[in-house]
Write a protein that holds these residues in place. Structure first.
Motif, mmCIF file in Angstrom:
data_model
loop_
_atom_site.group_PDB
_atom_site.id
_atom_site.type_symbol
_atom_site.label_atom_id
_atom_site.label_comp_id
_atom_site.label_asym_id
_atom_site.label_seq_id
_atom_site.Cartn_x
_atom_site.Cartn_y
_atom_site.Cartn_z
ATOM 1 N N THR A 25 54.742 49.197 96.291
ATOM 2 C CA THR A 25 53.409 48.658 96.026
ATOM 3 C C THR A 25 53.137 48.806 94.543
ATOM 4 O O THR A 25 53.165 49.927 94.007
ATOM 5 C CB THR A 25 52.327 49.434 96.821
ATOM 6 N N ALA A 26 52.898 47.679 93.876
ATOM 7 C CA ALA A 26 52.558 47.725 92.444
ATOM 8 C C ALA A 26 51.147 48.286 92.315
ATOM 9 O O ALA A 26 50.217 47.815 92.981
ATOM 10 C CB ALA A 26 52.633 46.331 91.839
ATOM 11 N N LEU A 27 50.998 49.297 91.464
ATOM 12 C CA LEU A 27 49.700 49.949 91.292
ATOM 13 C C LEU A 27 49.001 49.541 90.007
ATOM 14 O O LEU A 27 47.815 49.767 89.849
ATOM 15 C CB LEU A 27 49.871 51.472 91.306
ATOM 16 N N GLY A 28 49.738 48.962 89.073
ATOM 17 C CA GLY A 28 49.153 48.563 87.797
ATOM 18 C C GLY A 28 50.005 49.064 86.663
ATOM 19 O O GLY A 28 51.133 49.504 86.858
ATOM 20 N N GLY A 29 49.461 49.018 85.475
ATOM 21 C CA GLY A 29 50.240 49.447 84.328
ATOM 22 C C GLY A 29 49.387 49.636 83.101
ATOM 23 O O GLY A 29 48.156 49.598 83.152
ATOM 24 N N SER A 30 50.081 49.827 81.999
ATOM 25 C CA SER A 30 49.437 50.089 80.725
ATOM 26 C C SER A 30 50.482 49.861 79.643
ATOM 27 O O SER A 30 51.551 49.314 79.910
ATOM 28 C CB SER A 30 48.915 51.529 80.704
ATOM 29 N N ALA A 31 50.184 50.306 78.446
ATOM 30 C CA ALA A 31 51.139 50.236 77.332
ATOM 31 C C ALA A 31 51.045 51.528 76.529
ATOM 32 O O ALA A 31 50.004 52.195 76.533
ATOM 33 C CB ALA A 31 50.841 49.035 76.441
ATOM 34 N N THR A 32 52.119 51.851 75.845
ATOM 35 C CA THR A 32 52.130 53.078 75.058
ATOM 36 C C THR A 32 51.253 52.931 73.816
ATOM 37 O O THR A 32 51.146 51.857 73.229
ATOM 38 C CB THR A 32 53.556 53.456 74.623
ATOM 39 N N ASP A 33 50.643 54.036 73.423
ATOM 40 C CA ASP A 33 49.785 54.049 72.239
ATOM 41 C C ASP A 33 50.603 54.436 71.003
ATOM 42 O O ASP A 33 51.842 54.509 71.069
ATOM 43 C CB ASP A 33 48.586 54.979 72.447
ATOM 44 N N ALA A 34 49.948 54.703 69.901
ATOM 45 C CA ALA A 34 50.628 55.034 68.643
ATOM 46 C C ALA A 34 51.461 56.307 68.747
ATOM 47 O O ALA A 34 52.412 56.496 67.986
ATOM 48 C CB ALA A 34 49.605 55.158 67.513
ATOM 49 N N ASP A 35 51.127 57.193 69.695
ATOM 50 C CA ASP A 35 51.906 58.416 69.920
ATOM 51 C C ASP A 35 52.992 58.204 70.966
ATOM 52 O O ASP A 35 53.638 59.173 71.383
ATOM 53 C CB ASP A 35 50.991 59.551 70.373
ATOM 54 N N GLY A 36 53.180 56.965 71.418
ATOM 55 C CA GLY A 36 54.190 56.668 72.427
ATOM 56 C C GLY A 36 53.776 57.090 73.827
ATOM 57 O O GLY A 36 54.569 57.064 74.747
ATOM 58 N N CYS A 80 51.391 56.965 77.349
ATOM 59 C CA CYS A 80 50.697 56.051 78.243
ATOM 60 C C CYS A 80 49.729 56.910 79.044
ATOM 61 O O CYS A 80 50.114 57.543 80.021
ATOM 62 C CB CYS A 80 51.710 55.351 79.138
ATOM 63 N N LYS A 81 48.497 56.962 78.578
ATOM 64 C CA LYS A 81 47.529 57.914 79.124
ATOM 65 C C LYS A 81 46.724 57.399 80.301
ATOM 66 O O LYS A 81 46.010 58.163 80.931
ATOM 67 C CB LYS A 81 46.580 58.364 78.018
ATOM 68 N N ASP A 82 46.807 56.125 80.612
ATOM 69 C CA ASP A 82 45.933 55.582 81.645
ATOM 70 C C ASP A 82 46.672 54.905 82.794
ATOM 71 O O ASP A 82 46.253 53.869 83.290
ATOM 72 C CB ASP A 82 44.906 54.636 81.031
ATOM 73 N N LEU A 83 47.763 55.517 83.236
ATOM 74 C CA LEU A 83 48.453 54.990 84.412
ATOM 75 C C LEU A 83 47.580 55.193 85.648
ATOM 76 O O LEU A 83 46.836 56.174 85.739
ATOM 77 C CB LEU A 83 49.799 55.700 84.611
ATOM 78 N N PRO A 84 47.654 54.281 86.614
ATOM 79 C CA PRO A 84 46.834 54.415 87.825
ATOM 80 C C PRO A 84 47.202 55.665 88.625
ATOM 81 O O PRO A 84 48.333 56.163 88.546
ATOM 82 C CB PRO A 84 47.172 53.159 88.631
ATOM 83 N N ALA A 85 46.251 56.133 89.403
ATOM 84 C CA ALA A 85 46.481 57.272 90.296
ATOM 85 C C ALA A 85 47.409 56.848 91.438
ATOM 86 O O ALA A 85 47.411 55.680 91.848
ATOM 87 C CB ALA A 85 45.160 57.770 90.850
ATOM 88 N N LEU A 86 48.172 57.792 91.933
ATOM 89 C CA LEU A 86 49.053 57.519 93.074
ATOM 90 C C LEU A 86 48.263 57.642 94.378
ATOM 91 O O LEU A 86 47.440 58.548 94.526
ATOM 92 C CB LEU A 86 50.212 58.516 93.097
ATOM 93 N N PRO A 87 48.522 56.753 95.318
ATOM 94 C CA PRO A 87 47.828 56.866 96.604
ATOM 95 C C PRO A 87 48.361 58.039 97.429
ATOM 96 O O PRO A 87 49.507 58.477 97.242
ATOM 97 C CB PRO A 87 48.122 55.538 97.288
ATOM 98 N N GLU A 88 47.540 58.500 98.325
ATOM 99 C CA GLU A 88 47.953 59.559 99.236
ATOM 100 C C GLU A 88 49.157 59.080 100.040
ATOM 101 O O GLU A 88 49.234 57.919 100.425
ATOM 102 C CB GLU A 88 46.793 59.887 100.176
#
Length: 134
Positions: free
Chosen positions: A40-51, A53-61
């Motif tokens: 199940t695709a949960l979403g994504g993000s991109a790396t910031d200037a520090d490399g 990825c601080k906002d990945l989606p939460a994992l489901p139970e």
């Protein structure tokens, strides 16, 4: 954040060819509950200037397996283009590679509820390494 019934995931990327964080790499997160279950695709993000990825989606139970997909080709093509321009200005020798040998990196790992999983990617145009960090 992990809870007693879920795990949590974080990641960062270091471009070992330049010894710096890899900024702007798109990352997608998928999960499944069991070896035979569908992803199940949960979403994504991109790396910031520090490399990071601080906002990945939460994992489901009930998540037992996680997959991180790193889109490395666009990163290396952009980096190579900038490097090519800089070398042309300096009259330097041309770079031998033209992008990424690995256009994407998919990392799949098992998780346990209540645990946090930090999965760093050490990346260069012709190889990569991952490990469970802290």
């Amino acid at each position: 954040m992990s809870t007693d019934t879920t795990a949590s995931v974080s990641t960062h990327i270091l471009d070992t060819s330049i010894g710096r964080p890899a900024e702007g790499v798109a990352i997608t997160l998928a999960a499944r509950a069991g070896s035979d279950a569908e992803w199940t695709a949960l979403g994504g993000s991109a790396t910031d200037a520090d490399g990071r990825c601080k906002d990945l989606p939460a994992l489901p139970e009930g998540t037992t397996h996680v997959r991180l997909d790193f889109e490395t080709e666009a990163y290396f093509l952009t980096k190579h283009s900038a490097k090519k321009q800089a070398e042309a200005q300096q009259d330097a020798p041309r770079v031998r590679d033209s992008g990424a040998f690995f256009p994407e990196v998919a990392i799949t790992f098992a998780v346990t509820p209540g645990e946090h999983y930090h999965v760093p990617l050490l990346l260069n145009p012709f190889g990569y390494s991952v490990y469970r960090g802290s």
